[in-house]
Design a protein around this motif. Structure first.
Motif, PDB file in Angstrom:
ATOM      1  N   GLY A 286       0.787  -1.234   0.000  1.00 24.64           N
ATOM      2  CA  GLY A 286       0.000   0.000   0.000  1.00 24.64           C
ATOM      3  C   GLY A 286       0.817   1.281   0.000  1.00 24.64           C
ATOM      4  O   GLY A 286       0.337   2.342   0.426  1.00 24.64           O
ATOM      5  N   ALA A 287       2.046   1.209  -0.514  1.00 23.01           N
ATOM      6  CA  ALA A 287       2.925   2.391  -0.510  1.00 23.01           C
ATOM      7  C   ALA A 287       2.314   3.577  -1.255  1.00 23.01           C
ATOM      8  O   ALA A 287       2.515   4.739  -0.883  1.00 23.01           O
ATOM      9  CB  ALA A 287       4.279   2.028  -1.125  1.00 23.01           C
ATOM     10  N   GLN A 288       1.540   3.273  -2.294  1.00 22.35           N
ATOM     11  CA  GLN A 288       0.951   4.342  -3.127  1.00 22.35           C
ATOM     12  C   GLN A 288      -0.057   5.189  -2.360  1.00 22.35           C
ATOM     13  O   GLN A 288      -0.418   6.278  -2.801  1.00 22.35           O
ATOM     14  CB  GLN A 288       0.303   3.734  -4.382  1.00 22.35           C
ATOM     15  CG  GLN A 288      -0.909   2.843  -4.123  1.00 22.35           C
ATOM     16  CD  GLN A 288      -0.542   1.414  -3.729  1.00 22.35           C
ATOM     17  OE1 GLN A 288       0.630   1.074  -3.570  1.00 22.35           O
ATOM     18  NE2 GLN A 288      -1.563   0.570  -3.573  1.00 22.35           N
TER      19      GLN A 288
ATOM     20  N   ALA B 265       7.216   9.690   2.079  1.00 24.64           N
ATOM     21  CA  ALA B 265       8.051   8.488   2.161  1.00 24.64           C
ATOM     22  C   ALA B 265       9.499   8.895   2.406  1.00 24.64           C
ATOM     23  O   ALA B 265       9.959   9.928   1.916  1.00 24.64           O
ATOM     24  CB  ALA B 265       7.945   7.671   0.875  1.00 24.64           C
ATOM     25  N   VAL B 266      10.205   8.065   3.175  1.00 19.15           N
ATOM     26  CA  VAL B 266      11.632   8.284   3.440  1.00 19.15           C
ATOM     27  C   VAL B 266      12.389   7.057   2.940  1.00 19.15           C
ATOM     28  O   VAL B 266      12.139   5.942   3.407  1.00 19.15           O
ATOM     29  CB  VAL B 266      11.902   8.459   4.955  1.00 19.15           C
ATOM     30  CG1 VAL B 266      13.401   8.665   5.195  1.00 19.15           C
ATOM     31  CG2 VAL B 266      11.100   9.624   5.524  1.00 19.15           C
TER      32      VAL B 266
ATOM     33  N   LEU C  44       9.250   5.081  -5.787  1.00 20.19           N
ATOM     34  CA  LEU C  44       8.400   6.005  -5.020  1.00 20.19           C
ATOM     35  C   LEU C  44       7.892   7.134  -5.926  1.00 20.19           C
ATOM     36  O   LEU C  44       6.747   7.568  -5.812  1.00 20.19           O
ATOM     37  CB  LEU C  44       9.187   6.575  -3.833  1.00 20.19           C
ATOM     38  CG  LEU C  44       9.644   5.555  -2.776  1.00 20.19           C
ATOM     39  CD1 LEU C  44      10.562   6.215  -1.752  1.00 20.19           C
ATOM     40  CD2 LEU C  44       8.447   4.902  -2.085  1.00 20.19           C
ATOM     41  N   VAL C  45       8.752   7.582  -6.836  1.00 17.72           N
ATOM     42  CA  VAL C  45       8.355   8.622  -7.805  1.00 17.72           C
ATOM     43  C   VAL C  45       7.274   8.062  -8.736  1.00 17.72           C
ATOM     44  O   VAL C  45       6.257   8.716  -8.991  1.00 17.72           O
ATOM     45  CB  VAL C  45       9.575   9.123  -8.616  1.00 17.72           C
ATOM     46  CG1 VAL C  45       9.127  10.044  -9.752  1.00 17.72           C
ATOM     47  CG2 VAL C  45      10.564   9.849  -7.698  1.00 17.72           C
TER      48      VAL C  45
ATOM     49  N   PRO D  91       3.798  12.226  -3.134  1.00 15.50           N
ATOM     50  CA  PRO D  91       4.080  13.661  -3.287  1.00 15.50           C
ATOM     51  C   PRO D  91       5.371  14.142  -2.637  1.00 15.50           C
ATOM     52  O   PRO D  91       6.047  15.014  -3.162  1.00 15.50           O
ATOM     53  CB  PRO D  91       2.875  14.357  -2.640  1.00 15.50           C
ATOM     54  CG  PRO D  91       1.823  13.310  -2.534  1.00 15.50           C
ATOM     55  CD  PRO D  91       2.514  11.991  -2.454  1.00 15.50           C
ATOM     56  N   GLN D  92       5.705  13.593  -1.453  1.00 14.17           N
ATOM     57  CA  GLN D  92       6.873  14.097  -0.751  1.00 14.17           C
ATOM     58  C   GLN D  92       7.827  12.931  -0.463  1.00 14.17           C
ATOM     59  O   GLN D  92       7.495  12.030   0.304  1.00 14.17           O
ATOM     60  CB  GLN D  92       6.450  14.773   0.552  1.00 14.17           C
ATOM     61  CG  GLN D  92       7.539  15.657   1.140  1.00 14.17           C
ATOM     62  CD  GLN D  92       7.063  16.397   2.381  1.00 14.17           C
ATOM     63  OE1 GLN D  92       7.604  16.197   3.453  1.00 14.17           O
ATOM     64  NE2 GLN D  92       6.058  17.234   2.240  1.00 14.17           N
TER      65      GLN D  92
END
Length: 222
Positions: free
Chosen positions: A69-71, A76-77, A94-95, A100-101
């Motif tokens: 569920g990362a999306q 995110a770090v 992640l991009v 967004p951040q």
């Protein structure tokens, strides 16, 4: 888009090495919901009791990130730094997930440049920043040092001898030394904001702001 992110939004932390674990742990202490991800089952087991959620997954795989569920995260770090290739792959994922951040750890200037180019919003150089901070602290005068982007710094330190026993106007802190004493902490008393009539004693700690160069000169006064 970044500005609309809620201040208490959940955070995805990838990599539970020293930097990632410290980030996840502090976020948890601040009351933030954290999903910590690592390929090491032992680390994940250890942190599963300390943060909201901890899962074993290979973040180099975008499908693995989707499955956890990362999306759905807005912050995110990427705390993976030892392998540049892994760090770049994870940040690219992640991009691609349109988070967004994105904060990403870099171990060198060239690594950081790559991370910026593929879309990391914030690149962190923990080793370099810790080294620069240590260089200011080893003299023993400064107890803590925070530098901002434009050479402006905020420092906790013991007061140099020339300003002790006088109020801040008499000692000419701002006029002679071009720094500002923001606040004073006397033993056994709460922190207080400084005024022109504040008298600094031998046992006080002071918070000083100014340029890095001016603060270094001020701290070196005998």
């Amino acid at each position: 888009m970044v500005d609309r992110i809620k201040h208490d939004a959940p955070v995805l932390v990838i990599g539970l090495g020293r930097f990632g674990a410290a980030t996840a742990g502090q976020l948890d202490r601040l009351g933030r919901e954290v999903l910590a991800v690592d390929t090491d089952e032992i680390l994940v087991q250890k942190w599963s009791e300390r943060v909201t959620h901890a899962v074993v997954a290979d973040a180099k795989s975008i499908d693995a990130l989707r499955q956890i569920g990362a999306q759905d995260f807005s912050i995110a770090v990427c705390a993976v730094g030892s392998s540049v290739e892994a760090s770049v792959l994870i940040t690219a994922n992640l991009v691609d997930l349109k988070i967004p951040q994105i904060w990403a750890k870099a171990i060198s200037a060239s690594h950081g440049k790559i991370l910026e180019r593929i879309g990391a919003n914030h690149v962190i150089y923990p080793e370099r920043e810790a080294g620069e901070r240590t260089a200011h602290l080893v003299s023993g005068r400064m107890l803590d040092f925070i530098e901002f982007d434009d050479d402006f710094a905020l420092v906790k330190m013991y007061p140099p001898k020339p300003i002790r026993g006088k109020n801040l106007t008499e000692s000419g802190v701002r006029s002679k030394h071009r720094v500002t004493v923001v606040g004073v902490k006397s033993p056994g008393k709460p922190f207080t904001y400084a005024t022109e009539n504040t008298v600094v004693s031998n046992h006080d700690l002071i918070i000083v702001s100014g340029t890095e160069g001016d603060i270094e000169k001020f701290a070196a006064l005998e």
